[in-house]
Design a protein around this motif. Structure first.
Motif, PDB file in Angstrom:
ATOM      1  N   VAL A 142       0.850  -1.200   0.000  1.00  0.00           N
ATOM      2  CA  VAL A 142       0.000   0.000   0.000  1.00  0.00           C
ATOM      3  C   VAL A 142       0.881   1.244   0.000  1.00  0.00           C
ATOM      4  O   VAL A 142       1.998   1.231   0.524  1.00  0.00           O
ATOM      5  CB  VAL A 142      -0.930   0.000   1.237  1.00  0.00           C
ATOM      6  N   ASP A 143       0.359   2.310  -0.628  1.00  0.00           N
ATOM      7  CA  ASP A 143       1.012   3.618  -0.558  1.00  0.00           C
ATOM      8  C   ASP A 143       0.470   4.371   0.653  1.00  0.00           C
ATOM      9  O   ASP A 143      -0.739   4.628   0.750  1.00  0.00           O
ATOM     10  CB  ASP A 143       0.739   4.434  -1.825  1.00  0.00           C
ATOM     11  N   ILE A 144       1.337   4.697   1.596  1.00  0.00           N
ATOM     12  CA  ILE A 144       0.948   5.482   2.775  1.00  0.00           C
ATOM     13  C   ILE A 144       1.133   6.955   2.414  1.00  0.00           C
ATOM     14  O   ILE A 144       2.242   7.397   2.110  1.00  0.00           O
ATOM     15  CB  ILE A 144       1.797   5.100   3.992  1.00  0.00           C
ATOM     16  N   VAL A 145       0.048   7.688   2.424  1.00  0.00           N
ATOM     17  CA  VAL A 145       0.052   9.079   1.946  1.00  0.00           C
ATOM     18  C   VAL A 145       0.133  10.031   3.130  1.00  0.00           C
ATOM     19  O   VAL A 145      -0.634   9.913   4.096  1.00  0.00           O
ATOM     20  CB  VAL A 145      -1.224   9.380   1.125  1.00  0.00           C
ATOM     21  N   PHE A 146       1.050  10.964   3.041  1.00  0.00           N
ATOM     22  CA  PHE A 146       1.182  11.999   4.079  1.00  0.00           C
ATOM     23  C   PHE A 146       1.045  13.369   3.423  1.00  0.00           C
ATOM     24  O   PHE A 146       1.610  13.632   2.366  1.00  0.00           O
ATOM     25  CB  PHE A 146       2.536  11.904   4.779  1.00  0.00           C
ATOM     26  N   THR A 147       0.269  14.248   4.056  1.00  0.00           N
ATOM     27  CA  THR A 147       0.118  15.618   3.563  1.00  0.00           C
ATOM     28  C   THR A 147      -0.031  16.563   4.744  1.00  0.00           C
ATOM     29  O   THR A 147      -0.264  16.123   5.886  1.00  0.00           O
ATOM     30  CB  THR A 147      -1.093  15.735   2.612  1.00  0.00           C
TER      31      THR A 147
END
Length: 289
Positions: A242-247
């Motif tokens: 999975v791509d763990i997205v941080f913003t």
């Protein structure tokens, strides 16, 4: 010719002047007439003024001089000169501003005295200076002992309020603690503003859609970590890449972001964290302080 530095200096001067006026108003109309205190060097100055009846304008300058000199070494000379000018400006404001007692209600004095004081100190910090040298002392001391800056400031303020309780009574000290708390919250609000940043981490099987929406619809920059999701008690051996997205978003954008994620994947795992400082990247431009 680049006019940005001149514009910046004008904005800083405006913030500082507004800060001086707010602090002067808080002191002359709320704190001084009612024998209330604040924390830090201002609290020390108010305590000396109340116990020995020395002109508060003179006391504030003298009490801050050691911290201004300390600031020249711990921060820089520009900061020290700006702080000196701001302290002198506050002293002049206190000397010439007519004393007008707004109210004698202790609760109103403690709350609104702290509000106006916090606004003033916060605006001065945005202007690149300080109207209270206590944080400079904490920064200087923190490099020599194992306590944090917040712990040092708390310790100094405890001593101030204990002396106030002994000399002027416990009720006055307790109301003054409320003043200090209100002022500290207002300082944080003025410095951070409504655009205080929040870091958001999103783990979802619909990460591709979420990434596209974040960038194309919300206009946010993102960072992607490669990870695995799964590892549940009933299926521990099953996992998926999975791509763990941080913003990073502002508080005003947080609700919109959560709603968008819930619309895409109601089961997405989302957690937030407070971001104390943020610069660069795809961030909204905010006031310099």
């Amino acid at each position: 010719m680049n006019n940005t530095p001149i514009k910046t200096h004008i904005i800083d001067a405006g913030y500082t002047l507004a800060g001086i006026l707010f602090c002067g108003f808080a002191l002359k109309s709320f704190l001084v007439p009612n024998s209330f205190f604040d924390g830090g060097v201002t609290g020390i100055s108010l305590l000396i003024h109340e116990l020995y009846h020395v002109n508060i304008a003179y006391v504030i300058i003298i009490a801050n001089i050691p911290f201004i000199l300390m600031g020249a070494f711990q921060v820089n000379k520009t900061f020290a000169l700006r702080t000196l000018a701001a302290i002198i400006g506050l002293a002049l404001c206190l000397h010439f501003l007519p004393a007008t007692q707004i109210t004698s209600d202790k609760l109103l004095v403690s709350i609104f005295g702290g509000v106006f004081m916090g606004i003033g100190i916060g605006l001065a910090i945005r202007g690149g200076c300080a109207l209270d040298g206590i944080e400079v002392l904490a920064l200087y001391t923190g490099k020599r002992i194992s306590f944090t800056i917040s712990e040092i400031i708390l310790g100094i303020n405890i001593v101030i309020f204990l002396i106030a309780a002994i000399k002027l009574g416990l009720p006055t000290a307790l109301y003054s603690i409320l003043t200090y708390y209100t002022a500290s919250r207002m300082i944080n609000f003025v410095i951070e503003g409504l655009e205080e940043y929040t870091g958001v981490t999103i783990i979802s099987g619909q990460s591709e859609v979420i990434k596209e929406r974040l960038v194309m619809k919300l206009g946010r920059g993102i960072t992607v970590y490669k990870g695995e999701r799964g590892f549940l008690p009933e299926s521990f051996d099953v996992s998926h890449p999975v791509d763990i997205v941080f913003t990073v978003v502002t508080r005003l954008e947080l609700r919109r972001l959560r709603n968008m994620i819930h619309e895409i994947d109601p089961k997405a795992f989302v957690f937030t964290s407070v971001v104390k400082e943020a610069a660069g990247g795809v961030l909204k431009r905010r006031a310099r302080h």
